[in-house]
Design a protein around this motif. Structure first.
Motif, PDB file in Angstrom:
ATOM      1  N   PHE A  69       0.824  -1.216   0.000  1.00 51.17           N
ATOM      2  CA  PHE A  69       0.000   0.000   0.000  1.00 51.17           C
ATOM      3  C   PHE A  69       0.859   1.267   0.000  1.00 51.17           C
ATOM      4  CE2 PHE A  69      -2.197  -3.226   2.697  1.00 51.17           C
ATOM      5  CZ  PHE A  69      -3.239  -3.535   1.828  1.00 51.17           C
ATOM      6  N   ASN A  70       2.084   1.133  -0.477  1.00 54.18           N
ATOM      7  CA  ASN A  70       3.062   2.221  -0.392  1.00 54.18           C
ATOM      8  C   ASN A  70       2.566   3.577  -0.870  1.00 54.18           C
ATOM      9  OD1 ASN A  70       5.272   1.545   0.994  1.00 54.18           O
ATOM     10  ND2 ASN A  70       6.517   0.902  -0.750  1.00 54.18           N
ATOM     11  N   ASP A  71       1.726   3.575  -1.911  1.00 52.72           N
ATOM     12  CA  ASP A  71       1.252   4.848  -2.461  1.00 52.72           C
ATOM     13  C   ASP A  71       0.232   5.525  -1.549  1.00 52.72           C
ATOM     14  OD1 ASP A  71      -0.485   2.699  -3.000  1.00 52.72           O
ATOM     15  OD2 ASP A  71      -1.478   3.810  -4.614  1.00 52.72           O
ATOM     16  N   LYS A  72      -0.314   4.766  -0.568  1.00 55.20           N
ATOM     17  CA  LYS A  72      -1.344   5.324   0.308  1.00 55.20           C
ATOM     18  C   LYS A  72      -0.883   5.464   1.766  1.00 55.20           C
ATOM     19  CE  LYS A  72      -5.080   3.656  -2.515  1.00 55.20           C
ATOM     20  NZ  LYS A  72      -4.846   4.826  -3.344  1.00 55.20           N
ATOM     21  N   VAL A  73       0.246   4.805   2.094  1.00 48.46           N
ATOM     22  CA  VAL A  73       0.680   4.736   3.504  1.00 48.46           C
ATOM     23  C   VAL A  73       1.960   5.530   3.745  1.00 48.46           C
ATOM     24  CG1 VAL A  73       1.467   3.174   5.326  1.00 48.46           C
ATOM     25  CG2 VAL A  73      -0.446   2.508   3.870  1.00 48.46           C
ATOM     26  N   THR A  74       1.961   6.298   4.826  1.00 44.09           N
ATOM     27  CA  THR A  74       3.157   7.009   5.275  1.00 44.09           C
ATOM     28  C   THR A  74       3.470   6.532   6.690  1.00 44.09           C
ATOM     29  OG1 THR A  74       2.460   8.944   4.007  1.00 44.09           O
ATOM     30  CG2 THR A  74       4.194   9.290   5.639  1.00 44.09           C
ATOM     31  N   VAL A  75       4.676   6.021   6.896  1.00 39.14           N
ATOM     32  CA  VAL A  75       5.084   5.507   8.208  1.00 39.14           C
ATOM     33  C   VAL A  75       6.108   6.455   8.825  1.00 39.14           C
ATOM     34  CG1 VAL A  75       6.239   3.591   9.389  1.00 39.14           C
ATOM     35  CG2 VAL A  75       4.590   3.113   7.565  1.00 39.14           C
ATOM     36  N   ILE A  76       5.837   6.878  10.064  1.00 44.41           N
ATOM     37  CA  ILE A  76       6.695   7.871  10.718  1.00 44.41           C
ATOM     38  C   ILE A  76       7.050   7.416  12.139  1.00 44.41           C
ATOM     39  CG2 ILE A  76       6.799  10.261  11.577  1.00 44.41           C
ATOM     40  CD1 ILE A  76       4.807  10.941   9.241  1.00 44.41           C
ATOM     41  N   ARG A  77       8.340   7.494  12.474  1.00 46.66           N
ATOM     42  CA  ARG A  77       8.763   7.139  13.829  1.00 46.66           C
ATOM     43  C   ARG A  77       8.657   8.360  14.741  1.00 46.66           C
ATOM     44  NH1 ARG A  77      14.454   4.481  16.123  1.00 46.66           N
ATOM     45  NH2 ARG A  77      13.644   4.095  18.223  1.00 46.66           N
ATOM     46  N   ASP A  78       7.722   8.296  15.664  1.00 48.51           N
ATOM     47  CA  ASP A  78       7.511   9.378  16.631  1.00 48.51           C
ATOM     48  C   ASP A  78       6.560   8.870  17.705  1.00 48.51           C
ATOM     49  OD1 ASP A  78       7.427  11.949  17.859  1.00 48.51           O
ATOM     50  OD2 ASP A  78       7.550  12.912  15.893  1.00 48.51           O
ATOM     51  N   ASN A  79       6.351   9.677  18.723  1.00 50.11           N
ATOM     52  CA  ASN A  79       5.373   9.353  19.764  1.00 50.11           C
ATOM     53  C   ASN A  79       4.026   9.915  19.334  1.00 50.11           C
ATOM     54  OD1 ASN A  79       3.754   9.542  22.250  1.00 50.11           O
ATOM     55  ND2 ASN A  79       5.650   9.014  23.294  1.00 50.11           N
ATOM     56  N   TYR A  80       2.958   9.157  19.553  1.00 49.03           N
ATOM     57  CA  TYR A  80       1.643   9.630  19.106  1.00 49.03           C
ATOM     58  C   TYR A  80       1.234  10.960  19.726  1.00 49.03           C
ATOM     59  CZ  TYR A  80      -0.575   7.682  23.402  1.00 49.03           C
ATOM     60  OH  TYR A  80      -0.935   7.401  24.699  1.00 49.03           O
ATOM     61  N   CYS A  81       1.885  11.353  20.825  1.00 52.20           N
ATOM     62  CA  CYS A  81       1.546  12.638  21.456  1.00 52.20           C
ATOM     63  C   CYS A  81       1.932  13.812  20.546  1.00 52.20           C
ATOM     64  CB  CYS A  81       2.189  12.771  22.828  1.00 52.20           C
ATOM     65  SG  CYS A  81       3.983  12.892  22.800  1.00 52.20           S
ATOM     66  N   ASN A  82       2.794  13.553  19.556  1.00 58.92           N
ATOM     67  CA  ASN A  82       3.198  14.599  18.604  1.00 58.92           C
ATOM     68  C   ASN A  82       2.404  14.526  17.296  1.00 58.92           C
ATOM     69  OD1 ASN A  82       5.280  15.467  20.388  1.00 58.92           O
ATOM     70  ND2 ASN A  82       6.553  13.773  19.684  1.00 58.92           N
ATOM     71  N   MET A  83       1.258  13.849  17.332  1.00 59.45           N
ATOM     72  CA  MET A  83       0.476  13.604  16.120  1.00 59.45           C
ATOM     73  C   MET A  83       0.151  14.887  15.354  1.00 59.45           C
ATOM     74  SD  MET A  83      -3.117  11.516  15.705  1.00 59.45           S
ATOM     75  CE  MET A  83      -2.543  10.085  16.623  1.00 59.45           C
ATOM     76  N   GLY A  84      -0.262  15.931  16.060  1.00 58.37           N
ATOM     77  CA  GLY A  84      -0.623  17.200  15.416  1.00 58.37           C
ATOM     78  C   GLY A  84       0.510  17.761  14.578  1.00 58.37           C
ATOM     79  N   SER A  85       1.712  17.815  15.171  1.00 64.03           N
ATOM     80  CA  SER A  85       2.861  18.382  14.451  1.00 64.03           C
ATOM     81  C   SER A  85       3.360  17.442  13.355  1.00 64.03           C
ATOM     82  CB  SER A  85       3.998  18.731  15.422  1.00 64.03           C
ATOM     83  OG  SER A  85       4.374  17.600  16.171  1.00 64.03           O
ATOM     84  N   VAL A  86       3.249  16.126  13.589  1.00 64.19           N
ATOM     85  CA  VAL A  86       3.639  15.142  12.571  1.00 64.19           C
ATOM     86  C   VAL A  86       2.761  15.316  11.331  1.00 64.19           C
ATOM     87  CG1 VAL A  86       3.536  12.663  12.002  1.00 64.19           C
ATOM     88  CG2 VAL A  86       4.633  13.394  14.118  1.00 64.19           C
ATOM     89  N   LEU A  87       1.448  15.441  11.541  1.00 65.72           N
ATOM     90  CA  LEU A  87       0.520  15.607  10.418  1.00 65.72           C
ATOM     91  C   LEU A  87       0.763  16.935   9.695  1.00 65.72           C
ATOM     92  CD1 LEU A  87      -2.784  14.218  11.999  1.00 65.72           C
ATOM     93  CD2 LEU A  87      -1.355  13.112  10.287  1.00 65.72           C
ATOM     94  N   LYS A  88       1.000  17.969  10.487  1.00 59.96           N
ATOM     95  CA  LYS A  88       1.248  19.293   9.905  1.00 59.96           C
ATOM     96  C   LYS A  88       2.471  19.256   8.991  1.00 59.96           C
ATOM     97  CE  LYS A  88       1.519  24.145  11.321  1.00 59.96           C
ATOM     98  NZ  LYS A  88       1.717  25.073  12.454  1.00 59.96           N
ATOM     99  N   SER A  89       3.493  18.503   9.420  1.00 59.65           N
ATOM    100  CA  SER A  89       4.740  18.428   8.648  1.00 59.65           C
ATOM    101  C   SER A  89       4.551  17.767   7.285  1.00 59.65           C
ATOM    102  CB  SER A  89       5.824  17.681   9.440  1.00 59.65           C
ATOM    103  OG  SER A  89       5.542  16.288   9.482  1.00 59.65           O
ATOM    104  N   ILE A  90       3.453  16.997   7.126  1.00 60.86           N
ATOM    105  CA  ILE A  90       3.185  16.366   5.817  1.00 60.86           C
ATOM    106  C   ILE A  90       1.935  16.971   5.169  1.00 60.86           C
ATOM    107  CG2 ILE A  90       4.438  14.211   6.250  1.00 60.86           C
ATOM    108  CD1 ILE A  90       1.770  12.888   6.986  1.00 60.86           C
ATOM    109  N   GLY A  91       1.555  18.151   5.661  1.00 61.61           N
ATOM    110  CA  GLY A  91       0.488  18.909   5.010  1.00 61.61           C
ATOM    111  C   GLY A  91      -0.931  18.477   5.326  1.00 61.61           C
ATOM    112  N   ILE A  92      -1.122  17.816   6.466  1.00 62.16           N
ATOM    113  CA  ILE A  92      -2.474  17.371   6.842  1.00 62.16           C
ATOM    114  C   ILE A  92      -2.934  18.135   8.091  1.00 62.16           C
ATOM    115  CG2 ILE A  92      -3.848  15.403   7.680  1.00 62.16           C
ATOM    116  CD1 ILE A  92      -1.954  13.605   5.999  1.00 62.16           C
ATOM    117  N   SER A  93      -4.139  18.696   8.026  1.00 59.69           N
ATOM    118  CA  SER A  93      -4.660  19.432   9.189  1.00 59.69           C
ATOM    119  C   SER A  93      -5.801  18.697   9.878  1.00 59.69           C
ATOM    120  CB  SER A  93      -5.129  20.832   8.768  1.00 59.69           C
ATOM    121  OG  SER A  93      -6.114  20.728   7.760  1.00 59.69           O
TER     122      SER A  93
END
Length: 314
Positions: A69-93
């Motif tokens: 599912f590579n074209d649909k999935v983005t995998v990121i190493r971080d703590n879920y508590c940083n979800m807001g900033s992680v999403l922002k960094s890839i253009g998702i609000s």
């Protein structure tokens, strides 16, 4: 060792997530990718899945599992508590659904080197993110007897917490406590023999407590839930699986607060605080695993799923 983890309440979670083929979803505890695989397989068109995990080994294993599912999935190493900033960094609000499967994975427990389990003799570690500084060894050897007592009592709900903390403090005066086996022996000596005969392994509750403290699991959860609800699109759902009564209480309380945030005294005829409901808990009671699931996977026994739906007027 292969990263294996049996996802608990898998069908119930996916069903309640109500996956839209073109929606955006986040798995905040990616683990072996069980929930993510099911979500990704339902996505088409512009559908996207973002998988987050702080465990490097989980990231590698899930990345492999979700390759198709590579074209649909983005995998990121971080703590879920940083979800807001992680999403922002890839253009998702905003997203259409978030899933969290809390606690420790089967792989983490079964991999002796990680020091999570009382079943194997290994260095005391228990870090979900091996990049972080503090480990279980640091907690056992540097926390005061009173701090250890509080952690084991509150996070482990252990009735012999006081005596276990006392025994740990006494043992480390001779030499630092380095391994799970050393800690096992100390805990065993602190619990009366007749009590050790029932209720499972004597170290179970203490190990759980040290792990929760080591990874700040309850604080991270408590501080993240309001933001998760704010990240949801109207009709979006937050599905959280807990394995511990304190986790479940935190989730239940956050859902209730976001459903009924009004702080006005009950005698007020109308609300003047201006706080509006952000949605609702879909069920009053948590969804529990079936007897059949518990038979297949005994780790499912304490699992509870709670679901929150964002209101449509945001």
């Amino acid at each position: 060792m292969e990263f294996k983890h049996t996802s608990v309440l898998l069908e119930e979670t996916i069903e309640n997530l109500q996956v839209k083929p073109d929606g955006i979803y986040v798995d905040g505890t990616l683990g072996g990718g069980g929930h993510s695989y099911m979500v990704a397989s339902k996505l088409t068109g512009n559908g996207r899945l973002i998988g987050i995990d702080q465990d490097g080994e989980a990231i590698l294993a899930a990345g492999k599992r979700l390759e198709q599912f590579n074209d649909k999935v983005t995998v990121i190493r971080d703590n879920y508590c940083n979800m807001g900033s992680v999403l922002k960094s890839i253009g998702i609000s905003k997203v259409d659904g978030i899933v969290l499967d809390l606690g420790v994975s089967s792989y983490q427990l079964d991999n002796a080197d990680r020091g999570f389990s009382y079943k194997y003799d290994a260095a005391l570690d228990m870090r979900m993110d091996t990049r972080q500084g503090i480990s279980a060894r640091d907690i056992i050897n540097t926390y005061s007897e009173m701090e250890l007592y509080r952690i084991i009592r509150d996070y482990g709900e252990e009735q012999f917490a006081k005596n276990i903390a006392k025994h740990i403090a006494a043992a480390r005066e001779d030499k630092p406590i380095e391994t799970t086996e050393e800690l096992n022996a100390i805990i065993k000596a602190a619990i009366p023999a007749k009590m050790r005969a029932t209720g499972g392994h004597p170290s179970k509750r203490t190990f759980q407590a040290i792990r929760i403290e080591c990874n700040h699991e309850l604080e991270v959860l408590k501080n993240s839930l309001d933001e998760f609800i704010d990240l949801l699109n109207p009709g979006g759902r937050l599905c959280i699986i807990t394995f511990h009564s304190l986790e479940d209480r935190i989730v239940k309380s956050a859902y209730r607060k976001n459903e009924n945030p009004c702080t006005c005294p009950p005698e007020f005829p109308v609300c003047v605080c201006g706080r509006e409901s952000k949605g609702k808990a879909v069920y009053r009671k948590p969804i529990l695993p079936t007897e059949e699931e518990i038979k297949k996977n005994k780790r499912a026994k304490s699992a509870k799923l709670r679901v929150f739906e964002r209101s449509g007027n945001v």
